[in-house]
Design a protein around this motif. Structure first.
Motif, mmCIF file in Angstrom:
data_model
loop_
_atom_site.group_PDB
_atom_site.id
_atom_site.type_symbol
_atom_site.label_atom_id
_atom_site.label_comp_id
_atom_site.label_asym_id
_atom_site.label_seq_id
_atom_site.Cartn_x
_atom_site.Cartn_y
_atom_site.Cartn_z
ATOM 1 N N LEU A 70 0.835 -1.202 0.000
ATOM 2 C CA LEU A 70 0.000 0.000 0.000
ATOM 3 C C LEU A 70 0.872 1.256 0.000
ATOM 4 O O LEU A 70 0.658 2.178 -0.792
ATOM 5 C CB LEU A 70 -0.931 0.006 1.214
ATOM 6 C CG LEU A 70 -1.816 1.241 1.390
ATOM 7 C CD1 LEU A 70 -2.845 1.314 0.268
ATOM 8 C CD2 LEU A 70 -2.499 1.198 2.741
ATOM 9 N N GLY A 71 1.872 1.286 0.869
ATOM 10 C CA GLY A 71 2.761 2.447 0.949
ATOM 11 C C GLY A 71 3.526 2.666 -0.340
ATOM 12 O O GLY A 71 3.645 3.800 -0.821
ATOM 13 N N THR A 73 2.696 1.677 -3.345
ATOM 14 C CA THR A 73 1.759 2.097 -4.386
ATOM 15 C C THR A 73 1.418 3.580 -4.265
ATOM 16 O O THR A 73 1.418 4.309 -5.267
ATOM 17 C CB THR A 73 0.466 1.247 -4.312
ATOM 18 O OG1 THR A 73 0.823 -0.133 -4.450
ATOM 19 C CG2 THR A 73 -0.502 1.633 -5.408
ATOM 20 N N VAL A 74 1.156 4.030 -3.052
ATOM 21 C CA VAL A 74 0.817 5.440 -2.843
ATOM 22 C C VAL A 74 1.990 6.335 -3.236
ATOM 23 O O VAL A 74 1.814 7.342 -3.932
ATOM 24 C CB VAL A 74 0.384 5.699 -1.382
ATOM 25 C CG1 VAL A 74 0.346 7.186 -1.067
ATOM 26 C CG2 VAL A 74 -0.964 5.063 -1.109
ATOM 27 N N LEU A 77 2.372 6.399 -7.038
ATOM 28 C CA LEU A 77 1.311 7.184 -7.666
ATOM 29 C C LEU A 77 1.500 8.687 -7.435
ATOM 30 O O LEU A 77 1.339 9.485 -8.369
ATOM 31 C CB LEU A 77 -0.056 6.727 -7.167
ATOM 32 C CG LEU A 77 -0.507 5.350 -7.651
ATOM 33 C CD1 LEU A 77 -1.819 4.954 -6.987
ATOM 34 C CD2 LEU A 77 -0.638 5.312 -9.171
ATOM 35 N N VAL A 78 1.857 9.059 -6.219
ATOM 36 C CA VAL A 78 2.075 10.485 -5.930
ATOM 37 C C VAL A 78 3.289 10.998 -6.706
ATOM 38 O O VAL A 78 3.262 12.092 -7.274
ATOM 39 C CB VAL A 78 2.224 10.731 -4.409
ATOM 40 C CG1 VAL A 78 2.682 12.152 -4.119
ATOM 41 C CG2 VAL A 78 0.915 10.442 -3.692
ATOM 42 N N SER A 111 2.685 11.929 0.196
ATOM 43 C CA SER A 111 2.470 10.488 0.374
ATOM 44 C C SER A 111 2.131 10.166 1.820
ATOM 45 O O SER A 111 1.260 9.332 2.098
ATOM 46 C CB SER A 111 3.721 9.706 -0.040
ATOM 47 O OG SER A 111 4.034 9.942 -1.383
ATOM 48 N N VAL A 114 -1.521 11.053 2.491
ATOM 49 C CA VAL A 114 -2.431 10.076 1.883
ATOM 50 C C VAL A 114 -2.400 8.771 2.675
ATOM 51 O O VAL A 114 -3.437 8.167 2.943
ATOM 52 C CB VAL A 114 -2.082 9.843 0.396
ATOM 53 C CG1 VAL A 114 -2.868 8.694 -0.185
ATOM 54 C CG2 VAL A 114 -2.312 11.114 -0.414
ATOM 55 N N LEU A 115 -1.204 8.347 3.074
ATOM 56 C CA LEU A 115 -1.092 7.096 3.843
ATOM 57 C C LEU A 115 -1.676 7.225 5.241
ATOM 58 O O LEU A 115 -2.158 6.240 5.810
ATOM 59 C CB LEU A 115 0.366 6.650 3.936
ATOM 60 C CG LEU A 115 0.877 5.934 2.703
ATOM 61 C CD1 LEU A 115 2.361 5.684 2.808
ATOM 62 C CD2 LEU A 115 0.146 4.626 2.499
ATOM 63 N N CYS A 118 -5.028 6.072 5.266
ATOM 64 C CA CYS A 118 -5.168 4.618 5.134
ATOM 65 C C CYS A 118 -4.642 3.875 6.354
ATOM 66 O O CYS A 118 -4.798 2.655 6.449
ATOM 67 C CB CYS A 118 -4.416 4.123 3.907
ATOM 68 S SG CYS A 118 -4.904 4.912 2.375
#
Length: 191
Positions: A70-71, A73-74, A77-78, A111, A114-115, A118
């Motif tokens: 997850l980390g 990927t974020v 993407l960022v 990032s 955003v994380l 989550c």
């Protein structure tokens, strides 16, 4: 692009960690000289840096595989979103070129936020930020040796095809480095 990618050789660990005499505090007052040291070390020791980051990623991934996925990927993407914005917005591109470290820090802060939504903050800190911090500290403190300078000068155009060369290119740092290498070669030819 990936087909033309060349992986730089793994430098001997004795060269990567030679002893305290090959490390020194950077000149914080001369940002361009400090940036040059970081870029040179990133290009020269890139495979060693990837190996160190991979070991940390594997340890964190073993402890929390979903959180690391997850980390990662974020952050990707960022980063890709910010690179896209940098290519399409002149103000962001100028900022990225003049302040690459600050640009990467902004990507990491975005990032992080955003994380935090989550719940993957600890994985972000240990799995992503910690390896980057280790690489930045080593690249900032490691003095360049003559072999480092010579290989960066001789392989400047070829390193552009390496993974670190691609990252430097995305941060708009590679062109400046190649120009400096060209100026260095021309000045040596005149002497």
């Amino acid at each position: 692009m990936a087909a033309n990618m060349e992986l730089a050789p793994l430098r001997p660990w004795g060269d990567f960690f030679p002893g305290m005499e090959r490390f020194a505090k950077p000149e914080f007052g001369d940002v361009s000289k400090w940036n040059n040291r970081i870029i040179s070390n990133l290009m020269y020791y890139q495979t060693n840096y990837f190996a160190v980051a991979l070991v940390v990623f594997l340890i964190v991934g073993f402890l929390n595989p979903f959180g690391l996925f997850l980390g990662g990927t974020v952050v990707i993407l960022v980063f890709m979103g910010s690179v896209w914005a940098g290519e399409n917005q002149a103000m962001i591109k100028n900022f990225k070129r003049k302040n690459p470290t600050l640009f990467v820090m902004c990507v990491m802060v975005a990032s992080y936020f955003v994380l935090s939504l989550c719940g993957g903050v600890m994985v972000f800190i240990f799995g992503i930020t910690f390896p980057l911090l280790l690489v930045l500290i080593h690249a900032s403190l490691r003095l360049r040796n003559m072999k480092n300078r010579l290989e960066n000068t001789m392989e400047g155009a070829g390193l552009k095809k390496s993974p670190m060369g691609l990252i430097m290119n995305l941060l708009d740092q590679q062109e400046e480095k190649v120009n400096k290498i060209q100026d260095f070669i021309e000045s040596k030819l005149k002497d």
